[in-house]
Each structure stands twice: as C-alpha cells, then as structure tokens.
Design an enzyme around this catalytic site. Structure first.
Site, mmCIF file in Angstrom:
data_model
loop_
_atom_site.group_PDB
_atom_site.id
_atom_site.type_symbol
_atom_site.label_atom_id
_atom_site.label_comp_id
_atom_site.label_asym_id
_atom_site.label_seq_id
_atom_site.Cartn_x
_atom_site.Cartn_y
_atom_site.Cartn_z
ATOM 1 C CG ASP A 44 -2.074 0.939 1.112
ATOM 2 O OD1 ASP A 44 -1.869 2.087 0.663
ATOM 3 O OD2 ASP A 44 -3.206 0.555 1.468
ATOM 4 C CB SER A 94 -6.568 2.083 0.014
ATOM 5 O OG SER A 94 -5.272 2.579 0.202
ATOM 6 C CB THR A 154 -5.958 -2.693 1.124
ATOM 7 O OG1 THR A 154 -5.553 -1.387 0.704
ATOM 8 C CG2 THR A 154 -5.328 -3.728 0.208
ATOM 9 C CD GLU A 289 -3.117 -3.142 3.051
ATOM 10 O OE1 GLU A 289 -3.224 -1.964 2.668
ATOM 11 O OE2 GLU A 289 -3.804 -3.628 3.963
ATOM 12 C CG ASP A 294 -1.086 4.656 2.528
ATOM 13 O OD1 ASP A 294 -0.978 5.354 1.504
ATOM 14 O OD2 ASP A 294 -1.959 4.863 3.392
ATOM 15 C CG HIS A 298 -0.822 9.114 4.462
ATOM 16 N ND1 HIS A 298 -1.295 10.009 3.526
ATOM 17 C CD2 HIS A 298 -1.451 7.927 4.203
ATOM 18 C CE1 HIS A 298 -2.163 9.404 2.730
ATOM 19 N NE2 HIS A 298 -2.273 8.140 3.116
ATOM 20 C CG ASP A 336 -3.031 0.757 -2.486
ATOM 21 O OD1 ASP A 336 -1.829 1.080 -2.505
ATOM 22 O OD2 ASP A 336 -3.723 0.801 -1.451
ATOM 23 C CG HIS A 337 -2.525 4.610 -3.488
ATOM 24 N ND1 HIS A 337 -1.655 5.076 -2.514
ATOM 25 C CD2 HIS A 337 -3.557 4.043 -2.816
ATOM 26 C CE1 HIS A 337 -2.142 4.815 -1.322
ATOM 27 N NE2 HIS A 337 -3.288 4.177 -1.472
#
Length: 421
Positions: A44, A94, A154, A289, A294, A298, A336-337
C-alpha cells in the site's frame, strides 16, 4: 490386401497423429497458463521511488554496492506498470484501487466493491463479485493478511461491499459471513462491543454490543492475539484462524522489532497462512498487504517507510519460495497507489558527487507564483499521488502483467484467467 486404400489410410493416420499433437500442445498451453493457487501481495502506497529507496538502504547508501543489490521482488519473472485512477478521480484512495483489483471494475473514492453508482456515504451501488468470493464459491481456501486493521480499505475490498470505507463495524460483520479461512492483521476494536474491552484491554468501537470474537470462535476459528500464541498455532491441524494483534493497526516494523512481546512479522504471517491454505487440494487465494508503507508515507517518515517496504519484501520472498516448489502458483506483487510523492534528491543540491541522497515526501505542497516557483507545505500529512505503480509476477500467467502499462482492473482479469473462472 487392397493397396489402393493404403494411401488414404496413411493420410488418415497422419491426420489423427497431427490432431493428437495439436491437442496435446493445447493441453500443455492450458496447463502452463492455469494456476492452482494465486497470491496477490499489495504494498500500500509503494511506488517506484519507495523500491529504489529500499534498495539504497539495503546497500547501506554505498553507490558501489548499490548496482548489485536487489530486492526479492526484483527477481520475479515479469514486470510492468499499473495505472491507478478511480472512477471519479485521477488520484485514488485505497478503497477503489483495491476494489478494482478485487472485482475488475472501477468505483468511486471511498467505496468498497460496489459499482460506480455508489457515492461514498450517500448512496449504495450494485455489489461486485470479488476474486476471493469466486475462489470460495469454487471450493478453494482463502486468506487475508494485512498490517493495518483487517477492516481497512485494502483487505475489505476482497470480502465486503459498502458505500463507505469508514463503516468498519459493518465491514467486520461481512468478514464473519465471508467464509475466509485465514484472517491475520489488526483491528480488534471493531470485533468488540462498545462497552466492552478487547483482549488487549482497549474499548471496542463497534457502536453496538455485538461480540464478533465469540461468533468467530463458534464458527470454528482458532483465535490468537499475540506473537507467542501465533507461533504455537499448528498449521497441520488448524482449519480456520483469526489472528488480530492490535486494537487498531499493527505496529510499524521498526516498533515491532523493538517490542518485548513481538507481533508476528508480515513474512511470518504469510508463511503460516500458506501452510494452512495449501492443505486444500483444490488450491487457494491469498491477499497479503504491507499496509503501513502507506501510513509512513502520509507521516513523511523515511525510516518507517524503508523498514516496512523491506518487511513487505520479506513476505514476497516467502510467497515466491513456496511458488518455486511447483509451477502451479501465480504470485503478483503490486501497489494500490503511490503515497507521499517521494523524491530521491541529492544530499548536496550543488554538487551531486559530494554526498548521498536526501529523500523527502513532496506531496501536500503548493506552488506559489513568482519569478520562480516556490513551494510551501500546505498539509501536515503527505497525500496519495496519481503516478503509475510497479507490478511484478511469477508463475502461470505471469507474462500478462508485462504488456507495457495496464489498468489496475486488469489484475482481476489476470487472476481470474489463471484460476480458469
């Protein structure tokens, strides 16, 4: 003997032999592109810069060593790139990104595995069938692993259908009904009544008094809440396993390694899940995952981002090691990104050779007009970005990821085709 008929018989025999060879070749082709098992690993927020930074760290920042350093996922058979946009935004979250991989259809930001008629928190759409649900319906075993809450966007995309990713109590209810055999991650707070404390001593956040842990246990799940109990789980006798190791998200890997009572690593959870699920002679589907890559993005936390990317890569090694035993498991690694707009700029902006790199998370900044652009940090947290993300694969059907740039919905089709659904 009628010699006049011999040439005709000969031609007929040759035709039968050629037909048999062609059928045999077709059977072999089918075998080569079909899979008994599929393991999908999602980092993620893991873009190309995150992989580069992990390699640099693995090389100790040494430019001479860097050229020969590889992540485990670098050794996979095929590579490509994935577009990540959602139905209503170039920058996805997500929920729709994972829903696209799980169902093969685009949906809107904030929506879990419902079609694009759904609007987050306002309107339901049509439920979309997921690859996990197809696997369950076909008699395969299934598993979900994450370092976030198991009710987070996710993992939820593979078993739940809601118009709002924040409805985690409802998502937990749907997990109970899903039939998933192995469930590992965090999120105890959504399995415990709001006036009760979970096994780790924190109050539940369900909004009702329902005790889902008791309901899972009544359905035959073995329940574990810490690393030592997890290690004692016998994969040869356990049919169903629910392991929830934190009230909310699991620890970052750096925190996990410094703890007295260590949570299991992502690699350890992956190994345990495979050993349980692979007992099904029909096969299995497993989603893994690395969710806190992720979160570190952030937070703009470089060290946590590197450590969780490398921990995710260790889980990839577990999956590819298992797959290498027989040519019957498709392993796909992707994201996912990207999160954070990670920039690997030189440590010395004037003389590149004077130092190493000074990585920074640049998203969440705004450019201001002037003779030259200046950038100011507008958001405390870095944001997701719209850049393409990597995809790697090994095993039956792996070549389908290497078609240049593919859309994230294509990942569902590749898994579906591999299973023969």
């Amino acid at each position: 003997m009628n010699t006049r008929s011999s040439p005709a018989k000969l031609f007929l025999a040759i035709a039968i032999i050629c037909s048999s060879i062609q059928l045999g070749m077709a059977d072999n082709a089918t075998h080569e592109t079909s899979a008994k098992n599929v393991i999908l690993l999602i980092g993620d927020g893991m873009g190309f810069p995150q992989l580069t930074l992990a390699r640099i760290d693995k090389a100790g920042g040494n430019v001479t060593q860097y050229g020969s350093v590889e992540l485990f996922m670098d050794g996979m058979e095929q590579t490509g790139m994935v577009k990540t946009s959602s139905a209503n935004s170039l920058v996805t979250d997500s929920a729709p990104a994972s829903s696209a991989m799980a169902t093969g259809e685009k949906t809107n930001n904030g929506v879990i595995s419902q079609n694009s008629a759904a609007i987050q928190g306002k309107r339901d759409g049509e439920n979309l069938t997921t690859i996990l649900e197809m696997a369950e319906d076909s008699g395969l075993s299934t598993g979900l692993i994450t370092t976030t809450r198991i009710t987070h966007a996710t993992p939820a995309a593979f078993y739940a259908h809601v118009d709002n990713r924040d409805n985690e109590s409802e998502i937990a209810d749907q997990l109970l009904a899903s039939g998933v055999e192995v469930i590992l991650g965090g999120g105890l707070q959504y399995f415990t009544g709001e006036n009760d404390t979970d096994p780790l001593g924190n109050y539940g956040k369900r909004g009702d008094e329902r005790d889902l842990l008791n309901e899972f246990e009544s359905q035959g799940y073995a329940l574990v809440y810490n690393g030592s109990s997890f290690q004692k789980v016998d994969s040869n006798t356990t049919e169903r396993l629910l392991g929830l190791f934190d009230s909310s998200h699991m620890q970052y890997d750096l925190e996990r390694l410094s703890g007295v009572e260590r949570d299991p690593s992502l690699a350890e959870m992956t190994r345990k899940a495979i050993s349980i699920l692979s007992r099904n002679p029909k096969g299995f589907f497993l989603m893994v995952e690395g969710g806190r890559i992720d979160h570190a993005g952030h937070e703009r936390n470089i060290s946590k981002n590197i450590a969780d990317t490398l921990a995710f890569d260790e889980a990839v090694k577990v999956a590819t090691d298992f797959a290498s035993l027989k040519n019957e498991t498709l392993v796909i690694v992707t994201a996912d990104h990207e999160c954070g707009g990670l920039v690997l700029q030189p440590e010395n902006l004037d003389v590149y050779e004077a130092g190493g790199i000074n990585p920074l998370f640049a998203s969440g900044t705004t450019k201001t007009q002037g003779p030259r652009y200046d950038f100011i940090t507008e958001m405390e947290e870095a944001t997701h970005t719209a850049v393409d993300v990597p995809i790697m694969a090994s095993g039956p059907g792996a070549e389908k990821v290497s078609k240049g740039v593919i859309d994230n919905t294509r990942i569902f089709e590749i898994m579906k085709e591999a299973f023969g659904f």
